[in-house]
Motif scaffolding. Structure first.
Motif, PDB file in Angstrom:
ATOM      1  N   THR A 149       0.838  -1.199   0.000  1.00 20.27           N
ATOM      2  CA  THR A 149       0.000   0.000   0.000  1.00 20.27           C
ATOM      3  C   THR A 149       0.871   1.246   0.000  1.00 20.27           C
ATOM      4  O   THR A 149       2.058   1.194   0.363  1.00 20.27           O
ATOM      5  N   HIS A 150       0.284   2.371  -0.428  1.00 16.36           N
ATOM      6  CA  HIS A 150       0.986   3.656  -0.321  1.00 16.36           C
ATOM      7  C   HIS A 150       0.447   4.485   0.834  1.00 16.36           C
ATOM      8  O   HIS A 150       0.929   5.586   1.079  1.00 16.36           O
ATOM      9  N   ASP A 151      -0.541   3.959   1.555  1.00 20.68           N
ATOM     10  CA  ASP A 151      -1.231   4.720   2.597  1.00 20.68           C
ATOM     11  C   ASP A 151      -0.761   4.263   3.974  1.00 20.68           C
ATOM     12  O   ASP A 151      -1.060   3.153   4.424  1.00 20.68           O
ATOM     13  N   LEU A 152      -0.029   5.133   4.665  1.00 17.36           N
ATOM     14  CA  LEU A 152       0.512   4.798   5.979  1.00 17.36           C
ATOM     15  C   LEU A 152      -0.593   4.536   6.994  1.00 17.36           C
ATOM     16  O   LEU A 152      -0.455   3.669   7.864  1.00 17.36           O
ATOM     17  N   ALA A 153      -1.706   5.268   6.903  1.00 14.97           N
ATOM     18  CA  ALA A 153      -2.791   5.081   7.867  1.00 14.97           C
ATOM     19  C   ALA A 153      -3.405   3.691   7.722  1.00 14.97           C
ATOM     20  O   ALA A 153      -3.709   3.027   8.718  1.00 14.97           O
ATOM     21  N   ILE A 154      -3.618   3.254   6.484  1.00 19.10           N
ATOM     22  CA  ILE A 154      -4.152   1.899   6.257  1.00 19.10           C
ATOM     23  C   ILE A 154      -3.171   0.856   6.774  1.00 19.10           C
ATOM     24  O   ILE A 154      -3.556  -0.100   7.458  1.00 19.10           O
ATOM     25  N   ALA A 155      -1.892   1.048   6.467  1.00 17.75           N
ATOM     26  CA  ALA A 155      -0.885   0.093   6.921  1.00 17.75           C
ATOM     27  C   ALA A 155      -0.861   0.006   8.441  1.00 17.75           C
ATOM     28  O   ALA A 155      -0.758  -1.084   9.014  1.00 17.75           O
ATOM     29  N   ALA A 156      -0.977   1.158   9.117  1.00 23.32           N
ATOM     30  CA  ALA A 156      -0.920   1.171  10.574  1.00 23.32           C
ATOM     31  C   ALA A 156      -2.119   0.476  11.192  1.00 23.32           C
ATOM     32  O   ALA A 156      -2.015  -0.139  12.251  1.00 23.32           O
ATOM     33  N   GLU A 157      -3.263   0.565  10.540  1.00 20.41           N
ATOM     34  CA  GLU A 157      -4.469  -0.087  11.052  1.00 20.41           C
ATOM     35  C   GLU A 157      -4.448  -1.595  10.864  1.00 20.41           C
ATOM     36  O   GLU A 157      -5.021  -2.334  11.659  1.00 20.41           O
ATOM     37  N   ARG A 158      -3.777  -2.052   9.808  1.00 16.19           N
ATOM     38  CA  ARG A 158      -3.986  -3.435   9.375  1.00 16.19           C
ATOM     39  C   ARG A 158      -2.795  -4.364   9.557  1.00 16.19           C
ATOM     40  O   ARG A 158      -2.953  -5.567   9.376  1.00 16.19           O
TER      41      ARG A 158
END
Length: 575
Positions: free
Chosen positions: A230-239
């Motif tokens: 992913t390019h989205d840090l927020a998504i990565a941090a959640e998942r």
């Protein structure tokens, strides 16, 4: 002597420390991975490990090497690519494995969810026909049981009418349904590792949340290890349990999610954190705040007025109300956002605003001039002051034209100024969006995504319009490039007093950019107000569901119950 031994043996055993339990070997171990095309090395010395049942996210911008790493693991790199280093899956070295021995692992032990279901699924074959190919990887000899396995998997991933999906062609399903199908096909053989490459980048925020929830649930229910690209840090941090931050093919930072997300050590990771809209809602407050003052001005007419507009279409003999009694106004110098999921009526509304469609009822005016019922010639005059920026600049810009030609063309069409004056206007427009003169002779294919979008904005500015309509102008861009474009737009608004209508499904971005917002659902506005009113105190359940879908930090999903074994399922079907 024997007696002494019997007495001392227990004592000796108590004093001898028990062997320490050996840590379980990781399912996936990557060491010194490199990938090169010819002389260009695009991935250098990458290493990470992923444990059984764990999740790891590789994050970075376009061109960072994320997808190249995923395809290297799956042995799907194009011909001519050279790899180095080690990739061990369940203790087995993959890079040196002959293709005939690796092929049984792909799909069965290592599943893959690609980014674009439109390209991954065959448009002329039914979903069921393609699903049966995935079911064949279970080695179940019975076609009846394979079909039942497919239908059960479709139900498990939340496809309501599994039989209808099975009989459908890809074009008959929505993007979210197609992405679920891809996930279902990937988990059907019960792989030990699932590689998901940007599985939600083109989806609405609510569908994105459902897909990510599904991946997390399946990961825990099936005890699958998940590698999320992913390019989205927020998504990565959640998942994810751990993160690898990638830039230009090299690892900038790696570690547990909490440490990397909360206290990034590298400059690049800190910049990524700052660029995520959900994590930094007030980043552009200085540029945006003057517009809030304009909202309180009661002595001026609105720049845009949409009053009770309705638009209906007839498709296959059925009447569809795409826009139903929609009203909103936009003060000069402010940004109004239209938000909602696909099919909510956003695009039809802006087509009506641009005069590309005629409303069945209601009125639209811009700067006091009524647009409804105008001739094409009259609309052409209005379009000098009302411009449009498309969602995808790669398809909206003629690939055979130079940047100079693309930006100058509106001046040529309206015969504005002399050739020398037009050339100067082009240079000024490019400077306004942060592009240099060295790009004048380049064509769109030689530009980055961010540069192409800046060219599209420069083209819309060249006629010095009062109003610009922006249709998802950053949805195809990385968060870093998106941040640059947002800063350009807000700086231009502050400098030139522009009025924006901003169409988006990304509420986190809307919060950074807009002053007022209308939430659309099924063609109607269900809620309208200032950004603060809508985000701090949503009154409609649909608005609340959109806001709850914004990724904002860690959220470890609860481990579910283990599913039935394949053997148990077979026995049930035979019975």
């Amino acid at each position: 002597m024997a007696s002494q031994n019997r007495l001392t043996a227990p004592f000796l055993r108590r004093q001898t420390p028990a062997p320490a339990p050996q840590p379980a070997a990781p399912l996936l171990l990557v060491e010194g991975l490199s990938v090169a095309y010819g002389k260009q090395e695009v991935v250098q010395d990458v290493g990470f490990e992923l444990g059984h049942g764990k999740s790891l996210a590789i994050i970075g911008e376009s061109g960072s090497g994320k997808s190249t790493i995923a395809r290297a693991l799956l042995r799907l790199l194009p011909g001519g690519a050279r790899t180095g280093g080690h990739v061990r899956f369940d203790g087995q070295e993959l890079l040196a494995l002959p293709e005939r021995r690796f092929r049984p692992l792909r799909g069965r032990a290592i599943g893959f969810v690609p980014q674009d279901p439109g390209n991954a699924l065959n448009p002329v074959r039914t979903i069921g026909a393609q699903a049966m190919e995935a079911a064949a990887l279970t080695d179940e000899p019975s076609a009846v049981i394979r079909r039942a396995l497919v239908l059960e998997t479709f139900a498990q991933i939340g496809l309501d009418n599994a039989h209808r999906v099975y009989d459908s062609y890809p074009h008959q399903l929505s993007g979210g349904m197609l992405q679920r199908v891809l996930i279902g096909l990937a988990v059907l053989p019960r792989p030990a590792l699932l590689v998901a490459d940007e599985p939600t980048s083109a989806l609405d925020v609510t569908i994105q949340k459902r897909i990510l929830d599904l991946l997390s649930r399946l990961q825990h229910e099936l005890d699958i290890s998940l590698l999320l690209i992913t390019h989205d840090l927020a998504i990565a941090a959640e998942r994810a349990d751990s993160l690898v931050v990638l830039k230009d093919g090299t690892v900038q930072e790696a570690g547990g999610t909490s440490a990397v997300f909360s206290s990034p050590a590298s400059n690049y990771a800190r910049k990524m954190h700052a660029d995520v809209p959900a994590l930094n809602p007030d980043r552009y407050a200085r540029l945006r705040d003057p517009g809030f003052g304009l909202l309180d001005a009661t002595n001026q007419a609105p720049k845009i007025e949409v009053s009770a507009v309705t638009k209906r279409f007839t498709i296959d003999g059925k009447h569809l109300t795409a826009v139903d009694d929609v009203s909103f106004s936009v003060p000069a110098g402010t940004t109004h956002a239209l938000v909602g999921e696909s099919g909510s009526g956003k695009t039809t509304t802006i087509r009506l605003l641009l005069g590309l469609e005629e409303p069945d009822a209601g009125e639209i005016s811009v700067a006091g001039e009524r647009l409804t019922g105008l001739s094409h010639a009259s609309l052409r005059t209005v379009w000098r002051h009302l411009q449009f920026v498309y969602q995808n600049p790669f398809t909206s810009l003629d690939p055979t034209w130079s940047v100079e030609h693309l930006v100058r063309e509106p001046l040529d069409r309206f015969k504005v100024g002399t050739p020398r004056e037009r050339a100067e206007e082009v240079r000024e427009a490019l400077a306004n969006v942060g592009l240099g003169e060295h790009l004048l002779t380049r064509k769109p294919g030689a530009l980055s995504g961010g540069q192409r979008q800046r060219v599209a904005i420069a083209r819309s500015l060249i006629l010095k319009p009062d109003v610009i309509v922006l249709d998802e102008p950053t949805s195809a861009l990385d968060v870093g490039v998106q941040a640059d474009i947002v800063e350009v737009l807000l700086s231009l608004q502050a400098k030139l007093g522009l009025t924006y209508v901003f169409v988006s499904h990304d509420l986190a971005l809307v919060r950074q950019l807009a002053h007022t917002v209308s939430v659309m659902q099924r063609g109607s506005i269900v809620e309208h107000g200032t950004i603060k009113d809508i985000f701090d105190n949503p009154r409609h359940p649909y608005t609340a569901s959109l806001l709850q879908s914004i990724p904002s930090g860690f959220a470890g999903p609860a481990r579910g119950q283990q599913p039935r074994s394949l053997q148990a399922f077979r026995e049930e079907q035979i019975a």
